[in-house]
Motif scaffolding. Structure first.
Motif, mmCIF file in Angstrom:
data_model
loop_
_atom_site.group_PDB
_atom_site.id
_atom_site.type_symbol
_atom_site.label_atom_id
_atom_site.label_comp_id
_atom_site.label_asym_id
_atom_site.label_seq_id
_atom_site.Cartn_x
_atom_site.Cartn_y
_atom_site.Cartn_z
ATOM 1 N N LEU A 180 -23.796 -10.276 -25.561
ATOM 2 C CA LEU A 180 -23.146 -10.799 -26.542
ATOM 3 C C LEU A 180 -22.316 -9.964 -27.500
ATOM 4 O O LEU A 180 -20.785 -10.424 -27.171
ATOM 5 C CB LEU A 180 -24.186 -11.258 -27.474
ATOM 6 N N THR A 184 -18.332 -10.679 -26.902
ATOM 7 C CA THR A 184 -17.390 -10.294 -28.188
ATOM 8 C C THR A 184 -16.071 -9.700 -28.074
ATOM 9 O O THR A 184 -15.698 -9.978 -28.765
ATOM 10 C CB THR A 184 -18.783 -9.688 -29.336
ATOM 11 N N VAL A 264 -28.485 -10.571 -33.253
ATOM 12 C CA VAL A 264 -28.731 -12.064 -32.422
ATOM 13 C C VAL A 264 -27.549 -12.636 -33.331
ATOM 14 O O VAL A 264 -27.002 -13.220 -31.954
ATOM 15 C CB VAL A 264 -30.160 -12.180 -31.589
ATOM 16 N N GLY A 265 -28.920 -12.870 -34.787
ATOM 17 C CA GLY A 265 -27.477 -14.088 -35.311
ATOM 18 C C GLY A 265 -26.065 -13.635 -35.791
ATOM 19 O O GLY A 265 -24.993 -14.856 -34.909
ATOM 20 N N VAL A 268 -23.888 -13.785 -32.308
ATOM 21 C CA VAL A 268 -23.602 -15.298 -31.760
ATOM 22 C C VAL A 268 -22.613 -15.999 -32.800
ATOM 23 O O VAL A 268 -21.043 -16.090 -32.303
ATOM 24 C CB VAL A 268 -25.058 -16.439 -32.189
ATOM 25 N N LEU A 271 -18.753 -13.389 -32.188
ATOM 26 C CA LEU A 271 -18.599 -14.282 -30.457
ATOM 27 C C LEU A 271 -17.911 -16.092 -30.663
ATOM 28 O O LEU A 271 -16.622 -16.139 -30.367
ATOM 29 C CB LEU A 271 -19.883 -14.565 -30.012
ATOM 30 N N CYS A 272 -18.549 -16.319 -31.789
ATOM 31 C CA CYS A 272 -17.876 -18.250 -31.929
ATOM 32 C C CYS A 272 -16.569 -17.980 -32.512
ATOM 33 O O CYS A 272 -15.694 -18.666 -32.310
ATOM 34 C CB CYS A 272 -18.883 -18.949 -33.162
#
Length: 288
Positions: A180, A184, A264-265, A268, A271-272
């Motif tokens: 991740l 990112t 982790v959240g 993510v 990254l999005c």
């Protein structure tokens, strides 16, 4: 009820979609393998670029200074877990290597491709939707970031006078964080490379990349900012914070670190968001 005409045309439609997917997959793999071949030819400069900064930092702060009996004065955060500064530093330097490699692998080439060489025109001519050309760059930069992390780890372990204490209890979490973080970093590189003019890339490194590195909990755990509450809250917009804290939670769990689900959240979410911004900027530069 399905008609005879629909039954007759469905297999043909499915076959067409399968052929299109195969064509896109081959084009994506072709771009990826081309970039991999270029990286193989330039492997030595890549390794030097990855190693130089962390090697010098490690040599001065974890080897030279401890031998000058000044290590304790230079290590205000290690006492939080009774650890050497090298233990605090190892995850952070890996995060920096991931971040710098990801940005350099996308932003710098884009500056050339959008500039004089116009190589980007050749890339978008391949039989692949334009957004996937940008996604390929993110994926390939992630490979470079993973390699960079693997190179920096032994440096950060063996160079310090006092070896860091690492203890991996959750390998899937470590792999997830590295993947991740690498994606990112590539998405951030795409966003930077498509948002600024080619001649301003050097300025962006000084104005954006260096500050987010020093404020990315690289050289100290996020928990160490407790007494500077405004800064502890402010740095939460910085994606490298979650890279550093994620690697700290995976490699040095004895040190204070953020909750794993939060890490982790946020990775993510970063990254999005960065992928969306990067692809939007890529389409604007290529099509508009």
């Amino acid at each position: 009820m399905t008609t005879l005409a629909e039954l007759a045309t469905t297999p043909a439609h499915d076959s067409h979609e399968t052929a299109k997917f195969t064509q896109y997959a081959r084009a994506f793999a072709g771009l990826f393998l081309r970039d991999l071949y270029v990286l193989r030819r330039e492997l030595f400069p890549f390794v030097i670029r990855v190693c130089m900064n962390p090697l010098l930092f490690l040599f001065v702060f974890t080897y030279v200074i401890p031998h000058m009996n000044a290590g304790a004065a230079m290590n205000p955060t290690a006492g939080m877990a009774g650890s050497a500064f090298s233990t605090v530093l190892l995850p952070g330097l890996m995060a920096v290597a991931i971040m710098f490699s990801g940005i350099a692998a996308v932003a710098l080439p884009l500056a050339q491709e959008f500039g004089i060489t116009r190589e980007i025109d050749d890339r978008v001519m391949c039989p692949l939707p334009v957004p996937f050309v940008a996604i390929e760059k993110i994926c390939f930069s992630a490979v470079q970031s993973v390699i960079a992390a693997c190179i920096v780890y032994p440096l950060a372990y063996y160079v310090p006078a006092v070896h860091p204490t690492t203890h991996i209890t959750n390998w899937p979490f470590l792999v997830l964080v590295v993947v991740l973080a690498s994606l990112t970093a590539g998405a951030l590189g795409l966003t930077i490379g498509t948002s600024v003019k080619p001649q301003q890339i050097g300025l962006i490194f000084g104005v954006v990349v260096i500050p987010i590195t020093f404020l990315g909990c690289v050289y100290y755990p996020w928990a160490a900012l407790t007494h500077i509450r405004w800064l502890q809250i402010g740095v939460l917009i910085n994606p490298i914070v979650y890279m550093s804290e994620g690697l700290r939670a995976a490699l040095t769990p004895t040190l204070p670190h953020m909750n794993q689900f939060l890490i982790v959240g946020m990775l993510v979410a970063s990254l999005c968001l960065l992928t969306w911004l990067g692809i939007r900027g890529f389409l604007r530069r290529v099509i508009g």
